[in-house]
Design a protein around this motif. Structure first.
Motif, PDB file in Angstrom:
ATOM      1  N   TRP A  53       0.517  11.073  -6.737  1.00 47.68           N
ATOM      2  CA  TRP A  53      -0.325  10.844  -5.587  1.00 47.68           C
ATOM      3  C   TRP A  53      -1.521  11.001  -6.257  1.00 47.68           C
ATOM      4  O   TRP A  53      -1.914  12.068  -6.970  1.00 47.68           O
ATOM      5  CB  TRP A  53      -0.276  11.791  -4.462  1.00 47.68           C
ATOM      6  CG  TRP A  53       0.983  11.585  -3.544  1.00 47.68           C
ATOM      7  CD1 TRP A  53       2.141  11.021  -3.929  1.00 47.68           C
ATOM      8  CD2 TRP A  53       0.723  11.373  -1.904  1.00 47.68           C
ATOM      9  NE1 TRP A  53       2.733  10.729  -2.543  1.00 47.68           N
ATOM     10  CE2 TRP A  53       2.072  11.123  -1.423  1.00 47.68           C
ATOM     11  CE3 TRP A  53      -0.547  12.032  -1.075  1.00 47.68           C
ATOM     12  CZ2 TRP A  53       2.076  11.045   0.031  1.00 47.68           C
ATOM     13  CZ3 TRP A  53      -0.200  12.030   0.308  1.00 47.68           C
ATOM     14  CH2 TRP A  53       1.141  11.253   0.743  1.00 47.68           C
ATOM     15  N   ARG A  54      -2.456   9.980  -6.069  1.00 48.17           N
ATOM     16  CA  ARG A  54      -3.755  10.173  -6.701  1.00 48.17           C
ATOM     17  C   ARG A  54      -4.750  11.153  -5.892  1.00 48.17           C
ATOM     18  O   ARG A  54      -5.747  11.870  -6.341  1.00 48.17           O
ATOM     19  CB  ARG A  54      -4.618   8.886  -6.518  1.00 48.17           C
ATOM     20  CG  ARG A  54      -4.010   7.663  -7.303  1.00 48.17           C
ATOM     21  CD  ARG A  54      -3.915   7.891  -8.615  1.00 48.17           C
ATOM     22  NE  ARG A  54      -3.467   6.900  -9.484  1.00 48.17           N
ATOM     23  CZ  ARG A  54      -4.116   5.783  -9.894  1.00 48.17           C
ATOM     24  NH1 ARG A  54      -5.440   5.567  -9.612  1.00 48.17           N
ATOM     25  NH2 ARG A  54      -3.348   4.715 -10.873  1.00 48.17           N
ATOM     26  N   LEU A  55      -4.410  11.494  -4.745  1.00 45.93           N
ATOM     27  CA  LEU A  55      -5.427  12.421  -3.932  1.00 45.93           C
ATOM     28  C   LEU A  55      -4.086  13.220  -2.972  1.00 45.93           C
ATOM     29  O   LEU A  55      -3.107  13.123  -2.896  1.00 45.93           O
ATOM     30  CB  LEU A  55      -6.059  11.686  -2.758  1.00 45.93           C
ATOM     31  CG  LEU A  55      -6.928  10.778  -3.470  1.00 45.93           C
ATOM     32  CD1 LEU A  55      -7.782   9.842  -1.926  1.00 45.93           C
ATOM     33  CD2 LEU A  55      -8.039  11.552  -4.083  1.00 45.93           C
ATOM     34  N   ALA A  94       4.621  11.843   2.561  1.00 45.11           N
ATOM     35  CA  ALA A  94       4.859  12.958   1.317  1.00 45.11           C
ATOM     36  C   ALA A  94       6.346  13.432   1.789  1.00 45.11           C
ATOM     37  O   ALA A  94       6.520  14.530   0.807  1.00 45.11           O
ATOM     38  CB  ALA A  94       3.837  14.009   1.801  1.00 45.11           C
ATOM     39  N   THR A  95       7.052  12.861   2.269  1.00 50.91           N
ATOM     40  CA  THR A  95       8.403  13.293   2.551  1.00 50.91           C
ATOM     41  C   THR A  95       9.472  12.348   1.792  1.00 50.91           C
ATOM     42  O   THR A  95       8.560  11.421   1.436  1.00 50.91           O
ATOM     43  CB  THR A  95       8.747  13.616   4.024  1.00 50.91           C
ATOM     44  OG1 THR A  95       9.007  12.410   4.738  1.00 50.91           O
ATOM     45  CG2 THR A  95       7.656  14.477   4.779  1.00 50.91           C
ATOM     46  N   ALA A 118      -3.561   2.449  -1.098  1.00 52.63           N
ATOM     47  CA  ALA A 118      -4.638   2.407  -1.955  1.00 52.63           C
ATOM     48  C   ALA A 118      -5.069   3.961  -2.384  1.00 52.63           C
ATOM     49  O   ALA A 118      -5.170   4.328  -3.604  1.00 52.63           O
ATOM     50  CB  ALA A 118      -5.874   1.863  -1.376  1.00 52.63           C
ATOM     51  N   ALA A 119      -4.996   4.952  -1.096  1.00 55.49           N
ATOM     52  CA  ALA A 119      -5.452   6.186  -1.344  1.00 55.49           C
ATOM     53  C   ALA A 119      -4.278   7.004  -2.133  1.00 55.49           C
ATOM     54  O   ALA A 119      -4.650   7.817  -2.924  1.00 55.49           O
ATOM     55  CB  ALA A 119      -5.722   7.032  -0.033  1.00 55.49           C
ATOM     56  N   VAL A 120      -2.776   6.716  -1.744  1.00 52.27           N
ATOM     57  CA  VAL A 120      -1.900   7.347  -2.520  1.00 52.27           C
ATOM     58  C   VAL A 120      -1.609   7.129  -3.841  1.00 52.27           C
ATOM     59  O   VAL A 120      -1.296   8.074  -4.573  1.00 52.27           O
ATOM     60  CB  VAL A 120      -0.554   7.347  -1.582  1.00 52.27           C
ATOM     61  CG1 VAL A 120       0.895   7.828  -2.044  1.00 52.27           C
ATOM     62  CG2 VAL A 120      -1.040   7.918  -0.184  1.00 52.27           C
ATOM     63  N   SER A 168      10.441   2.271  -9.513  1.00 47.36           N
ATOM     64  CA  SER A 168      10.553   2.666 -11.024  1.00 47.36           C
ATOM     65  C   SER A 168       9.312   3.275 -11.358  1.00 47.36           C
ATOM     66  O   SER A 168       9.246   4.132 -12.250  1.00 47.36           O
ATOM     67  CB  SER A 168      10.719   1.196 -11.697  1.00 47.36           C
ATOM     68  OG  SER A 168      11.809   0.541 -11.582  1.00 47.36           O
ATOM     69  N   GLU A 169       8.227   3.006 -10.787  1.00 50.32           N
ATOM     70  CA  GLU A 169       6.961   3.805 -11.112  1.00 50.32           C
ATOM     71  C   GLU A 169       6.559   4.786 -10.323  1.00 50.32           C
ATOM     72  O   GLU A 169       5.334   5.009 -10.485  1.00 50.32           O
ATOM     73  CB  GLU A 169       5.805   2.561 -11.388  1.00 50.32           C
ATOM     74  CG  GLU A 169       6.139   1.465 -12.226  1.00 50.32           C
ATOM     75  CD  GLU A 169       5.016   0.219 -12.005  1.00 50.32           C
ATOM     76  OE1 GLU A 169       3.948   0.529 -11.550  1.00 50.32           O
ATOM     77  OE2 GLU A 169       5.695  -0.877 -12.455  1.00 50.32           O
ATOM     78  N   GLY A 170       7.095   5.021  -9.131  1.00 49.27           N
ATOM     79  CA  GLY A 170       6.847   6.320  -8.020  1.00 49.27           C
ATOM     80  C   GLY A 170       5.625   5.896  -7.346  1.00 49.27           C
ATOM     81  O   GLY A 170       4.733   6.648  -7.387  1.00 49.27           O
TER      82      GLY A 170
END
Length: 381
Positions: A53-55, A94-95, A118-120, A168-170
């Protein structure tokens, strides 16, 4: 064995080139339009972040709902509505459960979906647009037929779908208008969401989702019965219902913000006088949508259209364009009357009668609406 896939080179290169050169696009992706806010949030975010996660969930919710950071950076609201709805949506991502955003047309499902991705993940473009003709390949994978015919099934010939790439990239994948997709194609998501695996039987391999992968789907209430979700698929989603704005002032705020954003991207003027017409458009839409006037004294017939907040935004934006190009730049009743008529009258027979009755019994008698009444009569003639 797990297949590792990557995006096709040309679109990715073109996108990066556009970002690098500052090319003006009509509608930037959320991660580009609000890059400064996302960067500020990431710098101020000291809370735990789920893998890839980015944030943190707190920062994602702040990005959606708005707020002021300790350094004074103002985060603009992307969604105006109950905070708990956003918190539940973010927590779901997040689950290991996918998220289904459900609501009537115009309740910002796509908008919220894009900003969540975009945020995640920092990328909202892993998108499958649902239609009656969406094939299974759009969700699973396809093939480069030139390579397939020349060399047979191989990893080089496989064309990954946005969902496969996200696995593949999560990252976070998006499926818009899920209930418009044929039922048998919808069900191709079941294994993906339950087993977190996408088999590739032609290669005797599979794609296993890495941590960080999740999926956001949207569907609207008006599509019930078009392609209903199977109970097996629905169980894989946590459903969050996005309501219509609770109050007129909240809806006016939403319309004003979005019209301002769109107006700036289209170089349209925005004068303070325009708020009166925005409030008038919202009032008309809410009264016809609810079937009763604001004061509760007069019952009304509701037209066949949804008269959503999104349609109000469209009506006002078009009115601003009329004012800019064929008026004095100030939004006036005549600039929005035609747009309202087009939004209300979807059924030429029944809806026109409903509109005419509303104009004569409500608009005509309302104080301060004489200019709007004349504009409505003119476009309805």
């Amino acid at each position: 064995m797990t297949v590792s896939t990557t995006a096709t080179a040309v679109p990715a290169a073109a996108t990066e080139a556009a970002r690098a050169t500052g090319a003006e696009v009509l509608r930037p992706h959320a991660e580009d339009a609000f890059a400064d806010e996302l960067k500020a949030l990431a710098a101020a975010d000291d809370r735990q972040r789920p893998v890839r996660w980015r944030l943190s969930p707190w920062a994602v919710a702040t990005y959606l709902l708005g707020g002021t950071l300790p350094d004074g950076t103002v985060i603009t609201p992307k969604y105006v509505g109950p905070r708990r709805i956003v918190e539940v949506a973010v927590t779901t991502l997040a689950t290991d459960r996918a998220l289904l955003l459900l609501g009537v047309p115009g309740t910002a499902k796509t908008w919220v979906s894009e900003h969540l991705a975009a945020a995640v993940s920092g990328d909202s473009t892993l998108l499958v647009q649902g239609t009656a003709g969406t094939p299974e390949e759009a969700i699973r994978y396809g093939w480069n037929y030139a390579r397939l015919l020349a060399h047979g099934p191989s990893r080089d010939a496989l064309v990954p779908s946005p969902v496969m790439r996200a696995m593949s990239e999560g990252m976070t994948a998006r499926v818009e208008e899920l209930t418009r997709i044929p039922a048998d194609v919808q069900d191709s998501l079941i294994t993906i969401l339950s087993e977190k695996t996408l088999p590739v039987p032609e290669l005797g391999q599979e794609v296993q989702a890495v941590r960080g992968f999740n999926l956001i789907a949207t569907a609207n209430d008006r599509d019930r019965g078009v392609n209903d979700l199977s109970s097996a698929l629905r169980r894989r989603f946590n459903t969050v219902v996005l309501p219509l704005p609770a109050t007129a002032e909240a809806e006016v705020d939403i319309v004003s913000r979005r019209v301002d954003q769109m107006g700036r991207s289209l170089d349209l003027p925005a004068g303070p006088e325009g708020i009166d017409e925005i409030r008038r458009v919202v009032t008309v839409f809410r009264e016809l949508r609810d079937g009763v006037t604001t004061d509760g004294r007069t019952k009304l017939k509701s037209p066949s259209g949804t008269l959503s907040t999104a349609e109000a935004i469209s009506v006002v934006t078009n009115g601003l364009a009329l004012a800019a190009h064929f008026g004095d730049g100030v939004l006036r009743p005549g600039d929005v009357a035609a747009g309202i008529l087009g939004a209300v009258v979807r059924d030429p027979a029944a809806d026109r009668l409903i509109w005419q009755e509303y104009v004569e019994t409500v608009v005509r008698e309302r104080d301060g609406w004489k200019d709007f009444y004349r504009a409505c009569r003119e476009v309805s003639a």
